[in-house]
Design a protein around this motif. Structure first.
Motif, PDB file in Angstrom:
ATOM      1  N   ASN A 113       0.883  -1.162  -0.027  1.00 50.75           N
ATOM      2  CA  ASN A 113       0.257  -0.137  -0.081  1.00 50.75           C
ATOM      3  C   ASN A 113       0.837   0.950  -0.026  1.00 50.75           C
ATOM      4  O   ASN A 113       0.515   2.267  -0.421  1.00 50.75           O
TER       5      ASN A 113
ATOM      6  N   ARG B 280       4.074   1.054  -6.455  1.00 50.91           N
ATOM      7  CA  ARG B 280       2.531   0.594  -6.570  1.00 50.91           C
ATOM      8  C   ARG B 280       1.670   0.923  -7.710  1.00 50.91           C
ATOM      9  O   ARG B 280       0.787   0.416  -7.918  1.00 50.91           O
TER      10      ARG B 280
ATOM     11  N   THR C 280      -6.143   2.152  -2.130  1.00 51.91           N
ATOM     12  CA  THR C 280      -4.901   2.635  -1.566  1.00 51.91           C
ATOM     13  C   THR C 280      -5.133   3.783  -0.366  1.00 51.91           C
ATOM     14  O   THR C 280      -4.300   3.920   0.560  1.00 51.91           O
TER      15      THR C 280
ATOM     16  N   SER D 239      -9.225   0.933   3.988  1.00 54.39           N
ATOM     17  CA  SER D 239      -9.003  -0.506   4.334  1.00 54.39           C
ATOM     18  C   SER D 239     -10.063  -1.334   4.209  1.00 54.39           C
ATOM     19  O   SER D 239     -11.214  -0.899   3.931  1.00 54.39           O
TER      20      SER D 239
END
Length: 272
Positions: free
Chosen positions: A153, A158, A195, A198
């Motif tokens: 994350n 990423r 991103t 949660s």
């Protein structure tokens, strides 16, 4: 013919807190619920994602879609995005993820497709499950055991994806086909949601807010409030009624083409 899955849906999108342009595009009209996250700089990403959505919009209004229809539409969309590059935006490309209403012998099925790092989830019986597998460099590192999902994350790599529509990618989409059940809730989103928010919070909202439009708006606002580093798009679709026989999966020749591709090797080089 009666639709094998009667749906209700909601959708929400936001430019986020740091971007000037929203390069996400989406479609949320039965039987198709998809999100495309454009990339390529300037307005190339916006044009690429909108082009893909425009092609898939031709499928709206049908009771159900077949894998052949989705694949053919993806092929024509890929060609159209490739043409954007020929007109000066060589890096134009987009992800695509989502779910279509499908049917097997009259029973209601979900047909999920994915290329890139946008995602499709299923929320059922209080449990959130990520159906799609990211086509990204950090996902490959996770599968190789080099980093954890939590580390991914915040990993600076990423944003490197390994498959897309356009942007020089030739990698194909992944597909999943599985029975739907009344009460299923499907979530499709760009990585601007995942991103920032949660899985636990996503599950909390999906489980507590019954209205799909309101749930989509809450999740989008959560992502912007958490930092909003990217564009955020959320599409939610609920199965209100399903033509199904619980626990029975009728195997068809078409199913043989839809094997789960986890784990998977990268089809081509990474791109941003």
């Amino acid at each position: 013919m009666t639709a094998p899955i009667l749906t209700a849906s909601g959708r929400s999108t936001d430019v986020g807190a740091r971007r000037k342009l929203n390069e996400d595009s989406h479609l949320a009209n039965a039987p198709l619920f998809i999100v495309a996250d454009g990339m390529g700089g300037h307005d190339a990403g916006e044009v690429a994602s909108a082009t893909v959505i425009e092609h898939f919009s031709a499928l709206v209004g049908q009771d159900a879609l077949s894998i052949a229809q989705v694949r053919d539409t993806l092929a024509s969309a890929r060609e159209a995005v490739g043409a954007i590059g020929q007109h000066g935006s060589a890096g134009a490309g987009t992800t695509l993820s989502g779910v279509a209403v499908a049917t097997v012998d009259g029973l209601g099925y979900w047909l999920v497709l994915n290329i890139g790092d946008s995602r499709t989830y299923q929320f059922s019986n209080g449990e959130l499950e990520q159906i799609t597998v990211d086509h990204s460099y950090v996902q490959e590192l996770i599968e190789e055991g080099e980093i954890t999902p939590e580390q991914a994350n915040t990993d600076p790599r990423r944003n490197i994806i390994t498959r897309a529509i356009g942007a020089g990618s030739v990698g194909d989409a992944d597909y999943w086909l599985f029975p739907a059940e009344r009460g299923d809730r499907m979530l499709v989103c760009s990585d601007g949601l995942t991103t920032e928010v949660s899985d636990e919070r996503i599950a909390e909202v999906l489980g507590s807010e019954r209205d799909p439009q309101r749930a989509a708006e809450i999740l989008t606002a959560d992502a912007v409030r958490a930092g909003g580093r990217d564009n955020v798009t959320v599409v939610i679709v609920d199965a209100l009624t399903v033509a199904s026989v619980r626990g029975i999966h009728v195997q068809t020749d078409e199913d043989d083409d839809l094997a789960d591709t986890r784990p998977r090797a990268a089809a081509d080089g990474g791109m941003r």
